[in-house]
Design a protein around this motif. Structure first.
Motif, PDB file in Angstrom:
ATOM      1  N   VAL A 123      -9.158   2.145  -0.148  1.00 56.65           N
ATOM      2  CA  VAL A 123      -9.671   0.797   0.118  1.00 56.65           C
ATOM      3  C   VAL A 123     -11.185   0.884   0.183  1.00 56.65           C
ATOM      4  N   ARG A 124     -11.840   0.083  -0.620  1.00 56.55           N
ATOM      5  CA  ARG A 124     -13.312   0.084  -0.667  1.00 56.55           C
ATOM      6  C   ARG A 124     -13.834  -1.332  -0.485  1.00 56.55           C
ATOM      7  N   PHE A 164       0.841  -1.202   0.000  1.00 58.28           N
ATOM      8  CA  PHE A 164       0.000   0.000   0.000  1.00 58.28           C
ATOM      9  C   PHE A 164       0.874   1.250   0.000  1.00 58.28           C
ATOM     10  N   THR A 165       0.450   2.257  -0.741  1.00 60.01           N
ATOM     11  CA  THR A 165       0.960   3.603  -0.533  1.00 60.01           C
ATOM     12  C   THR A 165      -0.040   4.332   0.365  1.00 60.01           C
ATOM     13  N   ALA A 166       0.290   5.551   0.767  1.00 61.14           N
ATOM     14  CA  ALA A 166      -0.653   6.335   1.571  1.00 61.14           C
ATOM     15  C   ALA A 166      -1.947   6.562   0.805  1.00 61.14           C
ATOM     16  N   ASP A 167      -1.837   6.809  -0.503  1.00 58.85           N
ATOM     17  CA  ASP A 167      -3.041   6.997  -1.317  1.00 58.85           C
ATOM     18  C   ASP A 167      -3.891   5.731  -1.347  1.00 58.85           C
ATOM     19  N   GLY A 210      -5.540   1.610  -5.517  1.00 57.58           N
ATOM     20  CA  GLY A 210      -6.552   1.275  -4.528  1.00 57.58           C
ATOM     21  C   GLY A 210      -6.895  -0.205  -4.537  1.00 57.58           C
ATOM     22  N   LEU A 211      -7.765  -0.592  -3.610  1.00 55.67           N
ATOM     23  CA  LEU A 211      -8.117  -1.994  -3.420  1.00 55.67           C
ATOM     24  C   LEU A 211      -9.613  -2.116  -3.197  1.00 55.67           C
ATOM     25  N   ILE A 212     -10.249  -3.036  -3.908  1.00 61.14           N
ATOM     26  CA  ILE A 212     -11.668  -3.344  -3.708  1.00 61.14           C
ATOM     27  C   ILE A 212     -11.765  -4.702  -3.028  1.00 61.14           C
ATOM     28  N   LEU A 213     -12.433  -4.760  -1.902  1.00 57.15           N
ATOM     29  CA  LEU A 213     -12.627  -5.996  -1.160  1.00 57.15           C
ATOM     30  C   LEU A 213     -14.000  -6.571  -1.483  1.00 57.15           C
TER      31      LEU A 213
END
Length: 325
Positions: free
Chosen positions: A14-15, A6-9, A202-205
């Motif tokens: 994260v969604r 992960f970066t700070a952004d 970003g990341l989608i869970l």
């Protein structure tokens, strides 16, 4: 092991998917259907689905000869049609790369070769197979998937609110840890390390309720990384067949088949049955086939239309059941 950087952004991006996506859930179920593990829990579920899968769905097995589907099938979408349309819109180069990865040096079946070359007929074959599989495997349990997803969404939101994002992430994967911007997830029995660098995407869970093994990752350039993790109780979903809980026939036939049988107070078409009991045409047809094999209904065809009627045995069963109740 999977290591997600992960970066700070990324931590701000994260969604949690607000609703389940039918196509990824279908593919998770199909992979579980073909996997040899978890026989005790999933054996009967597999046997039932393998008996009921229509022939139109058989080409899907050709897409994953080694048990791993090509990456161009990894799409989201809020409805089956939206997901299938996203697959159809995949760039030809991506389709060819995915098929090449699946087959390597093995000769593919003719229709896969045609799909590789962009043949419209091969795409129609794929579309029919996906829809047939969806109607049989996922449509009957989709209300349960939606309910489970809402519960999982609420659980995750509460975890973030009470304990923070880091604790919520590690709570999705027991034994994982978030340290120095890297989420590490050990996977017993799976060798090697897979490094995923979000790099601001970003990341989608997304929870999946038909998969029992490690996370399923979708990592495409210039798109957020999507991670599907096993959720729920870890048991195969079966249709939520509503009916009278104290009806002894429901325990034998199942509530949907009993409702179908009772709705045949007059001859009805498959479409009429489906509307009467609130299921898809394919589900009604599957249950009608089972009742016909048991000698409880007969089916007659006139042109393109079929009509179902109860047999004398079914009338006797229903009369006896009403008397017993």
């Amino acid at each position: 092991m999977i290591r997600i950087h992960f970066t700070a952004d990324d931590l701000a991006r994260v969604r949690f998917a607000p609703r389940p996506s039918p196509v990824p859930e279908l593919h998770a179920a199909l992979m579980m259907l073909g996997a040899p593990h978890e026989e005790l829990l999933f054996g009967r579920w597999r046997s039932r689905l393998m008996r009921n899968l229509p022939r139109a769905a058989e080409p899907l097995a050709d897409l994953a000869p080694g048990g791993v589907a090509p990456t161009f099938l990894d799409v989201l979408g809020d409805t089956p049609d939206e997901g299938f349309a996203l697959i159809r819109a995949t760039r030809r180069e991506a389709v060819q790369a995915g098929l090449k990865q699946s087959y390597g040096r093995r000769p593919p079946p003719p229709w896969i070769r045609a799909l590789h070359s962009g043949d419209a007929g091969a795409w129609r074959t794929l579309g029919r197979a996906q829809r047939a599989a969806h109607e049989t495997v996922l449509a009957p349990v989709w209300p349960q998937v939606e309910d489970l997803h809402r519960a999982e969404f609420t659980r995750h939101a509460m975890a973030v609110a009470e304990r923070g994002l880091g604790a919520a992430l590690t709570g999705l994967a027991p034994g994982s840890r978030l340290r120095d911007g890297v989420w590490e997830w050990s996977l017993p029995g799976i060798p090697g390390v897979r490094e995923i660098r979000l790099a601001g995407r970003g990341l989608i869970l997304r929870p999946t309720f038909h998969w029992r093994r490690g996370p399923l990752l979708q990592d495409r350039p210039d798109h957020p990384v999507a991670l599907a993790y096993p959720a729920g109780q870890g048991l195969p979903l079966v249709p939520d067949e509503r009916g009278a809980p104290d009806d002894p026939l429901a325990g034998v036939l199942g509530h949907t088949r009993l409702a179908l049988l009772r709705s045949l107070d007059e001859a009805r078409t498959t479409t009429g049955l489906a509307r009467r009991i609130g299921v898809s045409n394919a589900t009604a047809s599957t249950h009608a086939s089972a009742l016909r094999a048991a000698g409880l209904i007969t089916t007659t065809r006139t042109g393109r239309s079929v009509r179902h009627t109860r047999t004398a045995l079914a009338e006797l069963l229903l009369t006896s059941g009403a008397a017993d109740g």
